[in-house]
Write an enzyme that holds these catalytic residues in place. Structure first.
Site, PDB file in Angstrom:
ATOM      1  N   ASP A 284       0.833  -1.193   0.000  1.00 20.15           N
ATOM      2  CA  ASP A 284       0.000   0.000   0.000  1.00 20.15           C
ATOM      3  C   ASP A 284       0.878   1.258   0.000  1.00 20.15           C
ATOM      4  O   ASP A 284       1.888   1.317   0.698  1.00 20.15           O
ATOM      5  CB  ASP A 284      -0.851  -0.047   1.280  1.00 20.15           C
ATOM      6  CG  ASP A 284      -1.939   0.994   1.307  1.00 20.15           C
ATOM      7  OD1 ASP A 284      -2.794   0.965   0.410  1.00 20.15           O
ATOM      8  OD2 ASP A 284      -1.937   1.836   2.221  1.00 20.15           O
TER       9      ASP A 284
ATOM     10  N   GLU B 265       1.695  -0.527  -4.837  1.00 21.31           N
ATOM     11  CA  GLU B 265       0.695   0.470  -5.223  1.00 21.31           C
ATOM     12  C   GLU B 265       1.464   1.775  -5.438  1.00 21.31           C
ATOM     13  O   GLU B 265       1.655   2.578  -4.540  1.00 21.31           O
ATOM     14  CB  GLU B 265      -0.371   0.671  -4.129  1.00 21.31           C
ATOM     15  CG  GLU B 265      -1.481   1.579  -4.626  1.00 21.31           C
ATOM     16  CD  GLU B 265      -2.155   2.409  -3.545  1.00 21.31           C
ATOM     17  OE1 GLU B 265      -3.242   2.918  -3.810  1.00 21.31           O
ATOM     18  OE2 GLU B 265      -1.597   2.563  -2.440  1.00 21.31           O
TER      19      GLU B 265
HETATM   20  C1  GLC Z   1      -4.261   2.978  -0.603  1.00 22.75           C
HETATM   21  C2  GLC Z   1      -5.432   2.040  -0.475  1.00 22.75           C
HETATM   22  C3  GLC Z   1      -6.626   2.837  -0.057  1.00 22.75           C
HETATM   23  C4  GLC Z   1      -6.328   3.457   1.284  1.00 22.75           C
HETATM   24  C5  GLC Z   1      -5.052   4.279   1.244  1.00 22.75           C
HETATM   25  C6  GLC Z   1      -4.557   4.585   2.608  1.00 22.75           C
HETATM   26  O1  GLC Z   1      -4.430   3.907  -1.601  1.00 22.75           O
HETATM   27  O2  GLC Z   1      -5.624   1.370  -1.682  1.00 22.75           O
HETATM   28  O3  GLC Z   1      -7.786   2.064   0.003  1.00 22.75           O
HETATM   29  O4  GLC Z   1      -7.382   4.296   1.683  1.00 22.75           O
HETATM   30  O5  GLC Z   1      -4.013   3.575   0.621  1.00 22.75           O
HETATM   31  O6  GLC Z   1      -4.064   3.416   3.201  1.00 22.75           O
END
Ligand code: GLC
Length: 524
Positions: free
Chosen positions: A205, A268
């Site tokens: 993440d 991500e």
């Molecule tokens: C990422 C996740 C999202 C979350 C954010 C904070 O973007 O995919 O769902 O709110 O991180 O952790």
């Protein structure tokens, strides 16, 4: 030219499948999907033909951000099950040849995490330095101009100590201080804990987060038009995207590769430029896979998509593997965003996704052509967007999976209120679509089977071919793919070759490709 030696990896040419656990299947009738629900449907995933699973957050959390606010990195959320349930899921998935990735949240914890609780209650404790603290600005306000994902200041004052702490998301998601070696040590142990339990890897993440500028410099204004990677008019130049984070990924890669079956790190990487994206692969020594948001947010046109694909493949270091995805739990589902619910466009998108070289990541429901669900304001569960006052909540893409045509869609017991509404059942369920040979689901299954036959374990070649306007044609591995992204029939100059699959009946008539239709052929 010498081709680099590529270590074969299970994710090359493979299909991963993201399960938003809370919305997949509720086996204890509490309205929330759970780990046993995932185990119960592993056979479906084998039938569909995916090669691995990524589970949305499974760790203990107060759920201000549905698991992205972790209070125990070594535990399982009691609402989702137990550690034993997760072990069983991993073992049963392994029996079907399906590796399981978990979601790891290293940018921030929950404010309920014992580290933060101690950091606040005892400023002299070593855990104080696990977080980013700063004195107020001379006017008593926040230390700098950084903004959280809600649009409010990214700093909250801790009255007791008179210092502010940083949170790039909700105030209950304090950012970790990656300048502190003890944070590295803690995460190395977390990685090993799960890898030792048989977890095949992590989706990481906010991988573009982690380190923050040591001098806490103000983020600069963003150019007009809101780039990916900018927030409420500011470019996240100092509040994220710092070069020091690459060192973390190099360390984690060594840990991942120290296992007999190397573990997978999928980032991500929310960056707006494919050059910055490629940098997360390092010299083949950082993240093995990275989510490509410029591709996700490209308009659904032959020109835009083919440009970002060519550019992405061009920028990736040799031997690295691209990732193609179109939906996830944070954005509008592609059948709505790209296809406006149009069956032909949904099929075309699936064909394109399934034939690009690299790793495909499907989001649960993509295979059904599942569209966004309008969640009425009184049923919204997405606090982040509610706090931001956003019109669209992320709940629209998180509604329950549709297993059958019963009132609960087979997600939960009939009289149980699901955590998010079911939406419109008319748009089809697994059971109905399995029974209909020409359904989107069966097309998706055929596409994944063809993908596996052609690409499994490989990084296929890719070359764009000349095509009429609005048509995207490419050769990849031994396949020729032609996709008509226009409202008009397209006349091709030459036959694409022996047809293996089309997006629907009558898609190709002689050399005429119907609007929003596609064809996969064996290259001549
Ligand atoms: C990422 C996740 C999202 C979350 C954010 C904070 O973007 O995919 O769902 O709110 O991180 O952790």
């Amino acid at each position: 030219m010498d081709t680099p030696t590529i270590e074969p990896r299970w994710w090359h040419g493979a299909t991963l499948y993201q399960i938003y656990v809370r919305s997949w299947q509720d086996t204890n009738d509490d309205g929330y999907g759970d780990l046993n629900g995932v185990t119960a449907h592993l056979d479906y995933l084998s039938w569909l033909g995916v090669d691995g699973i990524w589970l949305s957050p499974t760790m203990r959390s107060p759920d201000d951000d549905w698991g992205y606010d972790v209070s125990d990195y070594l535990g399982v959320h009691p609402e989702l099950g137990t550690l034993a349930d997760l072990d069983r899921l991993i073992a049963e998935a392994a029996q079907r040849g399906l590796p399981v990735l978990l979601d790891l949240v290293p940018n921030h914890t929950s404010s309920a995490h014992p580290w933060f609780v101690e950091a606040v209650s005892d400023p002299a404790s070593p855990h104080r330095e696990f977080y980013v603290w700063a004195d107020p600005a001379p006017d008593g306000g926040p230390p700098n101009n950084w903004l959280a994902a809600t649009g409010a200041s990214a700093w909250t004052l801790d009255e007791a100590s008179g210092q502010y702490y940083l949170h790039n998301f909700l105030p209950s998601q304090p950012d970790l201080n990656w300048w502190n070696p003890a944070v590295h040590q803690a995460f190395d142990e977390i990685l090993r804990f799960w890898f030792d339990r048989g977890v095949a890897g992590f989706r990481i993440d906010v991988a573009h987060g982690l380190y923050k500028d040591a001098q806490l410099r103000d983020d600069p204004p963003a150019p007009e038009g809101g780039l990916i990677g900018s927030r409420f008019g500011l470019v996240q130049l100092y509040s994220a995207n710092r070069p020091e984070s690459h060192g973390v990924f190099r360390d984690w890669r060594k840990i991942a590769e120290s296992y007999p079956v190397p573990r997978l790190l999928l980032g991500e990487t929310w960056v707006g430029d494919v050059g910055a994206l490629a940098a997360f692969h390092g010299q083949g020594d950082e993240l093995q896979l990275t989510f490509n948001f410029p591709f996700v947010f490209a308009p659904f046109t032959a020109e835009a998509l083919s440009t970002v694909v060519a550019d992405s493949l061009d920028k990736l270091p040799p031997g690295e593997c691209a990732v193609w995805t179109a939906s996830n739990h944070d954005i509008s589902r592609f059948p709505t965003r790209w296809a406006g619910g149009d069956d032909r466009r949904i099929r075309l998108a699936l064909m394109m996704l399934a034939t690009l070289p690299g790793t495909l990541v499907l989001y649960y429901g993509d295979e059904l052509g599942m569209t966004d669900v309008d969640v009425p304001p009184d049923l919204v569960r997405d606090k982040m967007r509610a706090v931001a006052g956003a019109k669209e909540s992320r709940d629209r893409a998180r509604t329950p999976m549709r297993w059958d045509s019963s009132p609960s869609g087979g997600f939960s017991g009939h009289d149980v209120q699901p955590w998010l509404p079911y939406g419109d059942h008319a748009s089809g369920s697994v059971a109905e679509m399995q029974a209909e040979p020409s359904s989107i689901l069966n097309l998706c299954r055929e596409l994944l089977a063809l993908r596996r036959r052609e690409f499994a374990g490989q990084l296929a070649s890719y070359e764009q071919l000349p095509a009429p306007r609005g048509v995207w044609a490419y050769e990849t591995g031994g396949l020729t793919v032609v996709a008509n992204f226009s409202d008009d029939p397209a006349t091709l100059n030459t036959s694409p070759g022996a047809v293996l699959l089309t997006t629907g009946e009558g898609a190709l008539d002689g050399l005429v490709l119907q609007p929003w239709a596609g064809v996969i052929a064996r290259s001549a």
